[in-house]
Design a protein around this motif. Structure first.
Motif: not given
Length: 354
Positions: A197-202, A312-314
């Motif tokens: 969700s934070r844009g990482y290639q996992v 609960a947020n980012d």
């Protein structure tokens, strides 16, 4: 009314008096009790006096708990985790305040409690009520229901700590791919979801080929078998990973360290693959790799509350509800504990108390 009816009526009245709520909360709590006094640990669900739940000025009505690998160890005679016997296991819980004590919270306020001695040296979350010290209580922020809080639980909190530690070390999505071992477990699955969700290639590592589609749905770009991590006997291998979250330890962690990029870091929190680390100093002194230890048990309360606010947020996983793959009541907990101990669990198993 006959004499027998008088006796029955009196007995019913006394039972009602013992069990009804008082100004400071209920008299009894239905709980799962693990008893290791015999040759093997036995489980029983029964009512326990609230006065026997332990010392603590805050009383919580527990709505949800969850099943963690540590719970399985605390519930086994050979687990070497439990420090009291009998024990109500459950290293985390979410519920509402009944008696606030010195917490500064109001009755009815939603809270999370996990770590410290909960479910290890004092009775834990597999109980309708829990008594805990005020300094252990985390107010639940808007954005998470009590059920969602336990879908995260100790596992989600550990995953968030791991992501934060890597980013504080300098990891960004542009630095390169990130590896997550033990990806079908609680910590691993939440970590995959947060990172994606934070844009990482996992890339997710699992020994369960049938879980690949599920891991892809959580955001994993690639899914590999444990053997694909590399040969743990080789101290240095090709530089691949810009960051890693390891929930396994042992030879898997050794192989991960050997394939990290220069100056990168591994956040380590698990030992399901063993406590020994068969590696060399080369990843550290030739590639400047950092091994970041992640501890969710004694994490200071201020840091704990900050991390939950971010969950609960980012740091909230976008498909949070999909991480809860099973739900049981107290009677179903022993089977769930055996399953997670044997490596048959996927995602998060929730325990419903109300």
């Amino acid at each position: 009314m006959t004499p027998d009816e008088d006796v029955t009526s009196l007995a019913d009245a006394l039972e009602d008096k013992r069990n009804r709520s008082t100004d400071s909360g209920p008299a009894v709590s239905r709980a799962l009790i693990a008893d290791s006094s015999g040759a093997e640990t036995t489980f029983v669900v029964r009512s326990l006096p609230v006065t026997e739940l332990g010392v603590g000025d805050v009383l919580v009505a527990v709505s949800w708990s969850s099943v963690n690998f540590k719970d399985s160890l605390a519930s086994r005679k050979d687990g070497r985790v439990a420090r009291i016997n009998p024990l109500v296991p459950g290293i985390d819980l979410a519920g509402t305040i009944v008696a606030p004590g010195n917490s500064g919270l109001q009755p009815g306020a939603p809270v999370v409690v996990h770590g410290y001695d909960l479910g290890v040296a004092r009775h834990g979350g597999f109980s309708e009520y829990a008594r805990v010290p005020a300094e252990w209580v985390v107010p639940l922020n808007d954005g998470l229901s009590l059920r969602q809080a336990m879908t995260l639980g100790t596992a989600g909190f550990t995953a968030a700590l791991s992501v934060i530690a890597l980013e504080e070390h300098g990891l960004t999505p542009g630095r390169g791919p990130v590896l997550v071992t033990g990806a079908t477990g609680g910590v691993g699955s939440v970590a995959v979801s947060i990172l994606a969700s934070r844009g990482y290639q996992v890339t997710a590592v699992t020994g369960k080929p049938d879980a690949a589609d599920w891991l892809h749905s959580l955001g994993a770009g690639g899914v590999i078998d444990r053997a694909g991590v590399g040969d743990p006997a080789r101290p240095l291998q090709k530089e691949i990973w810009a960051g890693a979250i390891d929930n396994v330890g042992g030879q898997t962690l050794a192989a991960v360290l050997a394939s990290m990029r220069y100056g990168s870091a591994v956040a380590a929190s698990g030992n399901t693959g063993g406590t020994a680390l068969p590696t060399t100093v080369f990843p550290f002194i030739l590639r400047g790799i950092s091994l970041l230890g992640i501890d969710s048990v004694q994490c200071p309360i201020d840091r704990r509350r900050e991390v939950w606010a971010r969950l609960a947020n980012d740091l909230r996983p976008p498909l949070l509800d999909d991480l809860a793959t099973d739900e049981v009541d107290l009677d179903g907990v022993p089977e769930a504990l055996a399953r997670i101990h044997d490596g048959g669990n996927r995602g998060r198993t929730l325990v419903r108390l109300r």
